[in-house]
Design a protein around this motif. Structure first.
Motif, PDB file in Angstrom:
ATOM      1  N   THR A   1       0.835  -1.188   0.000  1.00 58.94           N
ATOM      2  CA  THR A   1       0.000   0.000   0.000  1.00 58.94           C
ATOM      3  C   THR A   1       0.876   1.246   0.000  1.00 58.94           C
ATOM      4  O   THR A   1       1.909   1.275   0.656  1.00 58.94           O
ATOM      5  CB  THR A   1      -0.899   0.000   1.258  1.00 58.94           C
TER       6      THR A   1
ATOM      7  N   ASP B   1      -6.838  18.750  -1.415  1.00 63.87           N
ATOM      8  CA  ASP B   1      -8.277  18.967  -1.437  1.00 63.87           C
ATOM      9  C   ASP B   1      -8.882  18.213  -2.612  1.00 63.87           C
ATOM     10  O   ASP B   1      -8.757  18.622  -3.762  1.00 63.87           O
ATOM     11  CB  ASP B   1      -8.565  20.459  -1.573  1.00 63.87           C
ATOM     12  N   LEU B   2      -9.563  17.159  -2.279  1.00 61.56           N
ATOM     13  CA  LEU B   2     -10.091  16.290  -3.328  1.00 61.56           C
ATOM     14  C   LEU B   2     -11.170  16.971  -4.151  1.00 61.56           C
ATOM     15  O   LEU B   2     -11.439  16.572  -5.284  1.00 61.56           O
ATOM     16  CB  LEU B   2     -10.652  15.023  -2.679  1.00 61.56           C
TER      17      LEU B   2
ATOM     18  N   PRO C   1      -8.811  14.113  -9.179  1.00 61.75           N
ATOM     19  CA  PRO C   1      -9.322  12.803  -9.589  1.00 61.75           C
ATOM     20  C   PRO C   1      -8.572  12.166 -10.759  1.00 61.75           C
ATOM     21  O   PRO C   1      -8.223  10.985 -10.675  1.00 61.75           O
ATOM     22  CB  PRO C   1     -10.788  13.090  -9.885  1.00 61.75           C
TER      23      PRO C   1
ATOM     24  N   VAL D   1      -5.372  10.745  -9.446  1.00 61.56           N
ATOM     25  CA  VAL D   1      -5.619   9.536  -8.655  1.00 61.56           C
ATOM     26  C   VAL D   1      -5.814   8.344  -9.597  1.00 61.56           C
ATOM     27  O   VAL D   1      -5.259   7.267  -9.371  1.00 61.56           O
ATOM     28  CB  VAL D   1      -6.862   9.714  -7.762  1.00 61.56           C
ATOM     29  N   ARG D   2      -6.568   8.557 -10.629  1.00 64.68           N
ATOM     30  CA  ARG D   2      -6.754   7.519 -11.635  1.00 64.68           C
ATOM     31  C   ARG D   2      -5.430   7.007 -12.187  1.00 64.68           C
ATOM     32  O   ARG D   2      -5.194   5.807 -12.288  1.00 64.68           O
ATOM     33  CB  ARG D   2      -7.514   8.095 -12.833  1.00 64.68           C
TER      34      ARG D   2
ATOM     35  N   GLU E   1      -3.668   4.922  -9.572  1.00 60.58           N
ATOM     36  CA  GLU E   1      -4.278   3.610  -9.334  1.00 60.58           C
ATOM     37  C   GLU E   1      -4.060   2.674 -10.513  1.00 60.58           C
ATOM     38  O   GLU E   1      -3.864   1.476 -10.326  1.00 60.58           O
ATOM     39  CB  GLU E   1      -5.769   3.761  -9.064  1.00 60.58           C
TER      40      GLU E   1
ATOM     41  N   ASN F   1      -2.056  -0.989  -3.564  1.00 65.27           N
ATOM     42  CA  ASN F   1      -3.218  -0.135  -3.411  1.00 65.27           C
ATOM     43  C   ASN F   1      -2.773   1.240  -2.958  1.00 65.27           C
ATOM     44  O   ASN F   1      -1.703   1.387  -2.382  1.00 65.27           O
ATOM     45  CB  ASN F   1      -4.143  -0.688  -2.332  1.00 65.27           C
ATOM     46  N   ALA F   2      -3.627   2.216  -3.193  1.00 60.70           N
ATOM     47  CA  ALA F   2      -3.352   3.562  -2.697  1.00 60.70           C
ATOM     48  C   ALA F   2      -4.319   3.881  -1.565  1.00 60.70           C
ATOM     49  O   ALA F   2      -5.503   3.562  -1.638  1.00 60.70           O
ATOM     50  CB  ALA F   2      -3.517   4.579  -3.808  1.00 60.70           C
ATOM     51  N   TRP F   3      -3.786   4.466  -0.530  1.00 60.00           N
ATOM     52  CA  TRP F   3      -4.615   4.938   0.578  1.00 60.00           C
ATOM     53  C   TRP F   3      -4.602   6.453   0.500  1.00 60.00           C
ATOM     54  O   TRP F   3      -3.539   7.067   0.621  1.00 60.00           O
ATOM     55  CB  TRP F   3      -4.053   4.453   1.910  1.00 60.00           C
ATOM     56  N   LEU F   4      -5.787   7.021   0.263  1.00 60.47           N
ATOM     57  CA  LEU F   4      -5.892   8.430  -0.054  1.00 60.47           C
ATOM     58  C   LEU F   4      -6.306   9.257   1.152  1.00 60.47           C
ATOM     59  O   LEU F   4      -7.251   8.910   1.845  1.00 60.47           O
ATOM     60  CB  LEU F   4      -6.957   8.533  -1.148  1.00 60.47           C
TER      61      LEU F   4
ATOM     62  N   ASN G   1      -6.936  13.459   2.564  1.00 52.36           N
ATOM     63  CA  ASN G   1      -7.177  14.874   2.302  1.00 52.36           C
ATOM     64  C   ASN G   1      -6.620  15.734   3.414  1.00 52.36           C
ATOM     65  O   ASN G   1      -7.084  15.617   4.550  1.00 52.36           O
ATOM     66  CB  ASN G   1      -8.695  15.095   2.439  1.00 52.36           C
TER      67      ASN G   1
ATOM     68  N   LEU H   1      -2.200  12.894   9.502  1.00 50.31           N
ATOM     69  CA  LEU H   1      -2.578  11.912   8.484  1.00 50.31           C
ATOM     70  C   LEU H   1      -1.367  11.113   8.012  1.00 50.31           C
ATOM     71  O   LEU H   1      -1.453   9.903   7.816  1.00 50.31           O
ATOM     72  CB  LEU H   1      -3.254  12.620   7.301  1.00 50.31           C
TER      73      LEU H   1
ATOM     74  N   SER I   1      -0.602   8.590  10.490  1.00 45.80           N
ATOM     75  CA  SER I   1      -1.498   7.444  10.480  1.00 45.80           C
ATOM     76  C   SER I   1      -1.196   6.544   9.284  1.00 45.80           C
ATOM     77  O   SER I   1      -1.253   5.321   9.377  1.00 45.80           O
ATOM     78  CB  SER I   1      -2.956   7.907  10.521  1.00 45.80           C
TER      79      SER I   1
ATOM     80  N   ARG J   1       0.261   2.605   9.508  1.00 40.10           N
ATOM     81  CA  ARG J   1      -0.375   1.517   8.767  1.00 40.10           C
ATOM     82  C   ARG J   1       0.598   0.901   7.773  1.00 40.10           C
ATOM     83  O   ARG J   1       0.214   0.203   6.853  1.00 40.10           O
ATOM     84  CB  ARG J   1      -1.620   2.008   8.049  1.00 40.10           C
TER      85      ARG J   1
END
Lengths: 328, 328
Positions: free
Chosen positions: B51, B58-59, B65, B68-69, B72, B81-84, B86, B97, B100, B104
């Motif tokens: 990950t 700011d999404l 977006p 992010v595409r 991914e 995987n990506a953990w996104l 904001n 953030l 955190s 993880r």
DNA sequence: CTGAAAGCGCTAACAA
DNA sequence: TTGTTAGCGCTTTCAG
């Protein structure tokens, strides 16, 4: 100092079990040492994760970011995180993403991809996975959901056009395997009758996707059929955007020749030429309400499903005007 | 059957260690039993997670977006995987953030929030956290990054306006503590000189945020100062959107009275009235390139930082036209 | 109130 | 090639 005691002292939930003084000593030392609990080890032990999965069809749709905001703003203070995945409207991808969320022990799901028939969602429910639907629902009404009051929204849009004097109104109907597509379509027909307007079925064009291209294609189809109409209610804003493309293509003057109403009032839609009249969905509230609902469901083991319909408002802008009898 | 053998058989990387026949038997049985490996237990043991963390300011900014595409689409096939998250442009929030994410066990970070002075990013680098910056960079050039070639983009925009005949061009400069704001500002000044245009410093208005409101405020400030100018280059599209608000407010006809150029070419900006001329940043590629870079860095322990500048293109639309000498 | 002990599910080192 | 053993870091019985 014994690890179990430290663990108890550091977890707010078990803190009361330990001597106040020892507790604060532990906290102080942890602080000084820069101790960070390992959520992975905790998850493994407790099989919880303080995380919920968020299943979105397509993040590039500007609809979703405000919803995500609403969700995060409620989840965060409760100590939860959201794990966001994009399905690209692909059922297989959705299945594998949900699998991966579950194997990461998400405690619940917020799902924005519901279709009316949706075996995956039925299965999740059967397996007791806490799930809240947003935006769209399934035919199975037992799943809790937070959606907009689509029927009333469409009725308001029809009333607005009827007030302006339109009598022949077309509808670009979204995919009929989604609750939004179906409900809006039915509400449209009902509202026409309530207002004694022409309910010519040929004025309803089916779109197979919620996309700009499909909207353009559907409107062209209506125009090419030589049908007479002075206004269009698009199933959502993306379909309405497609109409704008056709206006440019064919030199149609909106709203003089044709009025358009969208649905969702997505960001930036007020900056179009002309600014789009649209039914505003309170996206942020959809997200925050769904998150609250999911947290309730997680806390209370015998929580029972509810479905919330959020109220809508019609935002009147310049894409709607009285019909121009001489042209239509 | 012994758990260790099963584990080896099920992990593609260790599969070769086990007898081909036993391996396929294990796989078959696992399939039949619906066995799902528990990534949490695996993470705990291996201290890896497959990950990466994705830190977005700011999404709701439609810029992100597509990025992010891109991320991914590269990460997925590689098994990541990506953990996104904001940050809301809030440094404290960002810090917690990132904490955190690290707890993880994310294996790397893609960060879109860089400021020129950014202690957190320096610290991450010092601690050896694999990090790739996107969109913006820090003053510390040792961090790998994927950004647009802002300077060339601005030069192209100035050249376009100069070709149209503009001589007095204003600039809405974005926050000067971000690399994008600073680089675009400097490139603007440089380009004016290269084209022998008036480089009146009063024509540069500072914006403290990349927001529509700030863009509007800054343009009003320039207009209220009674300065003469026939075109504006906005630091990004959101600032340009603010200009549109001022046009509506003050009855300014764009592009007749004033030309505007944006930056980013964000989604839907082509549907404005008038469609915005903007410098297109290949967002999807920014994401995919950054993801590839991060994967490389994760695989190769002595990978060395590179910085990639992606080329830009000016998209000419209707917000720019020759100056109207009689009005300006 | 605190300590001891066990184990969540997996994998890596070592031994056979 | 497979089995054995141990342990990742935490929480939670149960006993003291």
């Amino acid at each position: 100092m014994h690890p179990a005691t430290a663990s108890r002292a550091l977890n707010p939930a078990t803190r009361p079990l330990v001597n106040g003084e020892t507790a604060s000593r532990v906290v102080r030392v942890a602080e000084r040492l820069g101790y960070r609990p390992n959520p992975i080890a905790r998850s493994l032990k407790t099989s919880r994760s303080a995380t919920v999965g968020l299943v979105i069809p397509d993040l590039t749709n500007p609809l979703f970011p405000p919803i995500v905001r609403g969700i995060e703003d409620v989840l965060g203070p409760a100590g939860y995180n959201a794990w966001l995945v994009n399905t690209d409207n692909d059922a297989d991808r959705e299945e594998s993403l949900v699998d991966s969320l579950r194997s990461r022990q998400v405690e619940g799901l917020i799902v924005a991809t519901a279709r009316l028939q949706h075996p995956l969602l039925d299965r999740l429910q059967a397996e007791g996975v806490r799930t809240v639907l947003i935006n769209r629902r399934t035919a199975n009404a037992n799943l809790p959901s937070v959606t907009a009051d689509d029927a009333t929204g469409i009725a308001t849009a029809v009333a607005h056009l009827a007030d302006l004097g339109h009598r022949r109104i077309a509808h670009l109907a979204g995919p009929q395997n989604t609750s939004t597509g179906l409900v809006r379509h039915r509400a449209f027909v009902q509202a026409l009758r309530d207002h004694d307007l022409d309910d010519d079925p040929r004025l309803i064009a089916a779109c197979t996707l919620w996309s700009e291209d499909e909207g353009a294609r559907a409107l062209r189809e209506l125009l090419d059929a030589g049908l007479e109409f002075t206004a269009v209610i698009a199933g959502n804003d993306l379909l309405a955007l497609g109409c704008y493309d056709v206006f440019a293509e064919r030199g149609i003057d909106c709203p003089r020749d044709l009025s358009v109403v969208g649905f969702n009032d997505m960001p930036f839609i007020d900056k179009l030429r002309p600014p789009l009249t649209s039914v505003r969905v309170p996206h942020y509230e959809v997200g925050s309400e769904a998150a609250r609902m999911l947290l309730d469901a997680l806390q209370d083991p015998d929580w029972h499903a509810r479905s919330v319909l959020l109220p809508l408002t019609l935002i009147r802008r310049q894409s709607t005007a009285p019909p121009n009898r001489t042209v239509a």
